[in-house]
Scaffold this active site. Structure first.
Site, mmCIF file in Angstrom:
data_model
loop_
_atom_site.group_PDB
_atom_site.id
_atom_site.type_symbol
_atom_site.label_atom_id
_atom_site.label_comp_id
_atom_site.label_asym_id
_atom_site.label_seq_id
_atom_site.Cartn_x
_atom_site.Cartn_y
_atom_site.Cartn_z
ATOM 1 N N LYS A 85 0.894 -1.300 -0.129
ATOM 2 C CA LYS A 85 0.031 -0.004 -0.079
ATOM 3 C C LYS A 85 0.751 1.370 -0.008
ATOM 4 C CE LYS A 85 -0.776 0.043 5.194
ATOM 5 N NZ LYS A 85 -1.730 0.040 6.185
ATOM 6 N N TYR B 37 16.561 30.861 5.884
ATOM 7 C CA TYR B 37 15.302 31.465 6.420
ATOM 8 C C TYR B 37 15.339 31.600 7.739
ATOM 9 C CZ TYR B 37 13.276 30.542 1.522
ATOM 10 O OH TYR B 37 13.269 30.747 0.044
#
Length: 360
Positions: free
Chosen positions: A34, A252
């Site tokens: 999955k 940042y």
């Protein structure tokens, strides 16, 4: 120049992990594929395991159909079952096994059109997870109804564990005991063990196991000795080097400020590729043969690492974000999550399969 970020998928490691799971379990094992095989590529992993696998399991029908369209012929169990009667027809057309964990799904089989025959249904019970599954008090009733369905030719009983990764908890032992008591009089094969159940709870080893994360070498029991082999290595390269002086801010938000001069490597990978933005300063990486660390904030397309103490490394040096040297669980722990999530989030980078069988 092609961007150097990539996810190397070691197919031999995948096969070793599956063999280990099957040998340890002592019975058959469905390889859980999955979420695109937990980020590793479902079609490629299914092809790599091939007929050596007793079968496969996916979350929902679209995942199963993708495998069928790619030529995968082995059994495929749809773990969430069918959401509509139309999906049941499609599941049957694609020769899928289906989970049945709620009244609507059981009723859909009872009311199935006449062309639907020969379904292998996996009847799921809630033994303590309190998520999907029939109450154990209805075990005999649900099983009798399912066995009476003309559409169903075979039934397997299953449950799922909530805390199998906690060796010191008795919750799993209680789930096993409750399941066994409630289903004692039902003649059918059984499936209890997920990855952690298979590794840590011998009493959960029955006819079928459902190994998922362990196939990919991320131990569901972090901190335990493990014979599992990491399958994915997420890597990139240093593409530039900067010199910081004491007091210089990096990236940042001036998240990192150099206390002393630092040599910094820019690495061509970021959170858009699946590496978590929230890793703290000091999260380990490998550059060449040397262990170093993340400094500064992870950006969308790049991150920065400390090269101060590794003068031999620079532009072009390989950087392992996780893999054989840096366990994905270590990175996950640093950001307060689990390895499953990090692996599933890998995107944008190409997957390079180190085995010709799976590369097609």
């Amino acid at each position: 120049m092609t961007r150097p970020s990539r996810a190397l998928i070691d197919i031999q490691a995948l096969r070793r992990n599956y063999r280990l799971a099957r040998e340890l379990h002592g019975g058959r094992a469905l390889a859980v594929l999955k979420a695109n095989a937990y980020g590793h590529g479902a079609v490629a992993c299914a092809r790599a395991l091939g007929s050596a696998a007793d079968g496969f399991a996916v979350a929902f029908l679209d995942e199963a159909i993708q495998l069928r369209q790619a030529g995968i012929e082995g059994p495929i169990l749809v773990l969430e079952g069918c959401f509509t009667q139309a999906e049941l027809v499609e599941a049957h057309a694609n020769n899928c096994w289906v989970a049945v964990h709620q009244e609507e799904q059981l009723r859909a089989l009872e009311q199935a059109p006449s062309q639907i025959r020969g379904i292998h249904a996996w009847l799921k019970f809630d033994s303590g997870m309190r998520r999907a599954g029939f109450p154990l008090a209805l075990a005999n009733t649900a099983a009798q109804r399912l066995q009476s369905c003309e559409a169903v030719s075979r039934m397997t009983l299953m449950t799922h564990f909530a805390r199998a990764d906690e060796r010191d908890s008795q919750a799993t032992a209680r789930q096993i005991a409750a399941f066994d008591t409630a289903t004692a009089g039902i003649s059918a094969e059984r499936s209890l063990a997920n990855s952690a159940g298979l590794l840590a709870w011998p009493a959960a080893r029955r006819d079928w196991a459902r190994p998922g994360i362990l196939l990919y070498g991320a131990d569901p029991l972090p901190g335990s000795p493990s014979a599992l082999s990491p399958v994915m290595t997420l890597e990139s390269e240093v593409f530039a080097v900067r010199e910081l002086q004491a007091g210089d801010a990096l990236g940042y938000g001036a998240h990192y400020v150099a206390a002393v001069p630092r040599r910094v490597g820019l690495v061509a990978i970021g959170y858009a590729d699946g590496y978590p933005r929230t890793v703290p300063q000091g999260t380990p990486v490998m550059v060449g043969a040397h262990r170093t660390q993340i400094i500064g904030r992870v950006s969308m397309d790049m991150l920065t690492i400390d090269l101060t103490d590794v003068p031999s490394e620079g532009v072009g040096s390989k950087v392992e974000l996780w893999g054989k040297n840096i366990p994905v669980n270590d990175v996950a722990s640093a950001v307060g999550t689990i390895g499953y999530e990090l692996l599933c989030h890998v995107q944008r980078v190409p997957r390079i399969y180190e085995d010709a069988i799976a590369a097609a």
